[in-house]
Motif scaffolding. Structure first.
Motif, PDB file in Angstrom:
ATOM      1  N   LYS A  66       0.771  -1.430  -0.064  1.00 14.46           N
ATOM      2  CA  LYS A  66       0.011   0.028  -0.065  1.00 14.46           C
ATOM      3  C   LYS A  66       0.845   1.226   0.132  1.00 14.46           C
ATOM      4  N   GLU A  67       2.101   1.071   0.437  1.00 13.35           N
ATOM      5  CA  GLU A  67       3.106   2.481   0.502  1.00 13.35           C
ATOM      6  C   GLU A  67       3.388   2.694  -0.893  1.00 13.35           C
ATOM      7  N   LYS A  68       4.037   3.557  -1.136  1.00 16.94           N
ATOM      8  CA  LYS A  68       4.672   4.062  -2.391  1.00 16.94           C
ATOM      9  C   LYS A  68       6.031   3.556  -2.592  1.00 16.94           C
ATOM     10  N   LYS A  69       5.805   2.107  -2.875  1.00 21.41           N
ATOM     11  CA  LYS A  69       7.261   1.533  -3.134  1.00 21.41           C
ATOM     12  C   LYS A  69       7.139   0.766  -4.413  1.00 21.41           C
ATOM     13  N   ILE A  70       8.332   0.772  -5.294  1.00 19.26           N
ATOM     14  CA  ILE A  70       8.345   0.130  -6.593  1.00 19.26           C
ATOM     15  C   ILE A  70       9.607  -0.484  -6.968  1.00 19.26           C
ATOM     16  N   ALA A  71       9.530  -1.496  -7.753  1.00 21.92           N
ATOM     17  CA  ALA A  71      11.109  -2.152  -8.021  1.00 21.92           C
ATOM     18  C   ALA A  71      11.287  -1.702  -9.625  1.00 21.92           C
ATOM     19  N   LEU A  72      12.480  -1.762  -9.889  1.00 22.72           N
ATOM     20  CA  LEU A  72      13.134  -1.467 -11.126  1.00 22.72           C
ATOM     21  C   LEU A  72      13.978  -2.799 -11.522  1.00 22.72           C
ATOM     22  N   THR A  73      13.827  -3.225 -12.663  1.00 25.86           N
ATOM     23  CA  THR A  73      14.499  -4.329 -13.429  1.00 25.86           C
ATOM     24  C   THR A  73      14.835  -3.786 -14.543  1.00 25.86           C
ATOM     25  N   PHE A  74      16.088  -4.569 -15.083  1.00 27.31           N
ATOM     26  CA  PHE A  74      16.608  -4.338 -16.245  1.00 27.31           C
ATOM     27  C   PHE A  74      17.126  -5.573 -16.870  1.00 27.31           C
ATOM     28  N   ASP A  75      16.775  -5.830 -18.295  1.00 24.84           N
ATOM     29  CA  ASP A  75      16.879  -6.899 -19.084  1.00 24.84           C
ATOM     30  C   ASP A  75      18.055  -6.666 -20.101  1.00 24.84           C
ATOM     31  N   ASP A  76      18.474  -8.053 -20.374  1.00 28.65           N
ATOM     32  CA  ASP A  76      19.385  -8.015 -21.564  1.00 28.65           C
ATOM     33  C   ASP A  76      20.953  -7.698 -21.354  1.00 28.65           C
ATOM     34  N   GLY A  77      21.246  -7.057 -20.462  1.00 25.85           N
ATOM     35  CA  GLY A  77      22.699  -6.873 -20.184  1.00 25.85           C
ATOM     36  C   GLY A  77      23.589  -7.848 -19.755  1.00 25.85           C
ATOM     37  N   PRO A  78      24.815  -7.419 -19.200  1.00 23.86           N
ATOM     38  CA  PRO A  78      25.482  -6.243 -19.162  1.00 23.86           C
ATOM     39  C   PRO A  78      25.686  -5.726 -20.342  1.00 23.86           C
ATOM     40  N   SER A  79      25.690  -4.256 -20.694  1.00 25.84           N
ATOM     41  CA  SER A  79      26.100  -3.936 -21.802  1.00 25.84           C
ATOM     42  C   SER A  79      27.002  -2.439 -21.425  1.00 25.84           C
ATOM     43  N   VAL A  80      27.406  -1.674 -22.416  1.00 26.01           N
ATOM     44  CA  VAL A  80      28.184  -0.292 -21.917  1.00 26.01           C
ATOM     45  C   VAL A  80      27.076   0.644 -21.454  1.00 26.01           C
ATOM     46  N   TYR A  81      25.989   0.551 -21.862  1.00 22.41           N
ATOM     47  CA  TYR A  81      25.005   1.367 -21.402  1.00 22.41           C
ATOM     48  C   TYR A  81      24.817   1.159 -19.800  1.00 22.41           C
ATOM     49  N   THR A  82      25.109  -0.316 -19.298  1.00 19.82           N
ATOM     50  CA  THR A  82      24.826  -0.487 -17.901  1.00 19.82           C
ATOM     51  C   THR A  82      25.601   0.437 -16.923  1.00 19.82           C
ATOM     52  N   LEU A  83      26.527   0.839 -17.365  1.00 20.40           N
ATOM     53  CA  LEU A  83      27.517   1.842 -16.636  1.00 20.40           C
ATOM     54  C   LEU A  83      26.564   3.103 -16.328  1.00 20.40           C
ATOM     55  N   GLU A  84      25.913   3.648 -17.387  1.00 17.85           N
ATOM     56  CA  GLU A  84      25.160   4.803 -17.164  1.00 17.85           C
ATOM     57  C   GLU A  84      24.012   4.709 -16.424  1.00 17.85           C
ATOM     58  N   VAL A  85      23.587   3.633 -16.441  1.00 17.49           N
ATOM     59  CA  VAL A  85      22.397   2.985 -15.592  1.00 17.49           C
ATOM     60  C   VAL A  85      22.893   3.145 -14.030  1.00 17.49           C
ATOM     61  N   LEU A  86      23.899   2.547 -14.089  1.00 19.67           N
ATOM     62  CA  LEU A  86      24.472   2.433 -12.468  1.00 19.67           C
ATOM     63  C   LEU A  86      24.688   3.998 -11.975  1.00 19.67           C
TER      64      LEU A  86
END
Length: 258
Positions: A66-86
């Protein structure tokens, strides 16, 4: 709950009944088509929609949160863009789960190490992510999962519990493989579709209007457009007092086993 096993038993029973009628009364063979088509339609829908739980139980959100909590997931890496995501996740003090492809782990082991070092979780997303993965037999699927687990476990030193099927499709062969490997299937209820379009505004609007407590967001760490979406989305969550937490915390499930 409608499952593949229940539906199959039901339609096989109907077909057997029709065979008996045909032998006794000679009914029109079109009745077999009338039975087969709904079975095919239900099966296609069930296998293509991960939240249907038609083949396997998938954890796609926490409806009790019920609280404003949410989870993020990322698919298909790792890639060079993972560094920017981090970098963005660090900036906004957010934790995520990265569902990794085995062959990409082999290409970017140092990036996966950084994911682990910065306190994020990792899960299995198959070794090849082949377009034909859904047509693989159980032994082939099992080998892909086990091969990717071994690669991931070099970094976690613990058994991998989480699996996300390529394209979100589940099949009986995948279901049989998971019974052997013991993975828990992690789905989503907020799909960005950033794997199919690079339109940042379209992607951002799509996920923003679907945000709700207990949700799981599916993004990719494989393109510059996804990085742009992520920064704006994290700003949106912050402005609306949402907290980004891990899948473990959201679902009360362990990502790894000793």
């Amino acid at each position: 709950m409608i499952t593949h096993k229940k539906v199959t038993i039901f339609f096989i029973s109907l077909l057997l009944f029709l065979f008996l009628l045909k032998a006794d009364k000679g009914i029109n063979e079109l009745w077999f088509l009338v039975v087969a088509l709904p079975f095919l339609a239900i099966t296609i829908y069930g296998t293509a929609r991960i939240s249907s739980n038609y083949i396997v139980k998938a954890f796609c959100n926490n409806p009790l949160e019920k609280e404003k909590k949410i989870a993020l997931t990322f698919d298909d890496g790792p890639s060079v863009y993972t560094l920017e995501v981090l970098e963005l996740l660090k900036k906004y003090n957010a934790k995520a789960t990265f569902f990794c492809i085995g062959k990409n782990i082999e290409t970017h082991p140092e990036i996966l190490q950084k994911v682990i070092d910065e306190g994020h979780l990792v899960g299995n997303h198959s070794y090849s992510h082949s377009k034909f993965f859904d047509f693989y037999t159980e032994p082939t699927i099992r080998k892909e999962l086990q091969k990717t687990d071994k690669l991931l476990e070099k970094f976690t030193s613990k058994k991998i519990n989480f699996f996300r099927p390529p394209y979100g499709v589940t099949t009986p062969s995948i279901g049989r493989a998971l019974k052997i490997t013991g993975h828990k299937t992690i789905g989503w209820n907020i799909r960005s579709l950033d794997g199919g379009t690079t339109n940042v505004e379209l992607i951002l609007n799509r996920i923003k209007k679907r945000v709700s407590p207990g949700g799981i967001v599916l993004l990719h760490d494989t393109g510059s457009h996804s990085v742009l979406v992520l920064e704006q989305f994290l700003q949106f969550l912050q402005q609306n007092n949402y907290e980004v937490i891990s899948i473990e915390e959201l679902l009360n499930l362990k990502a790894y086993a000793d």
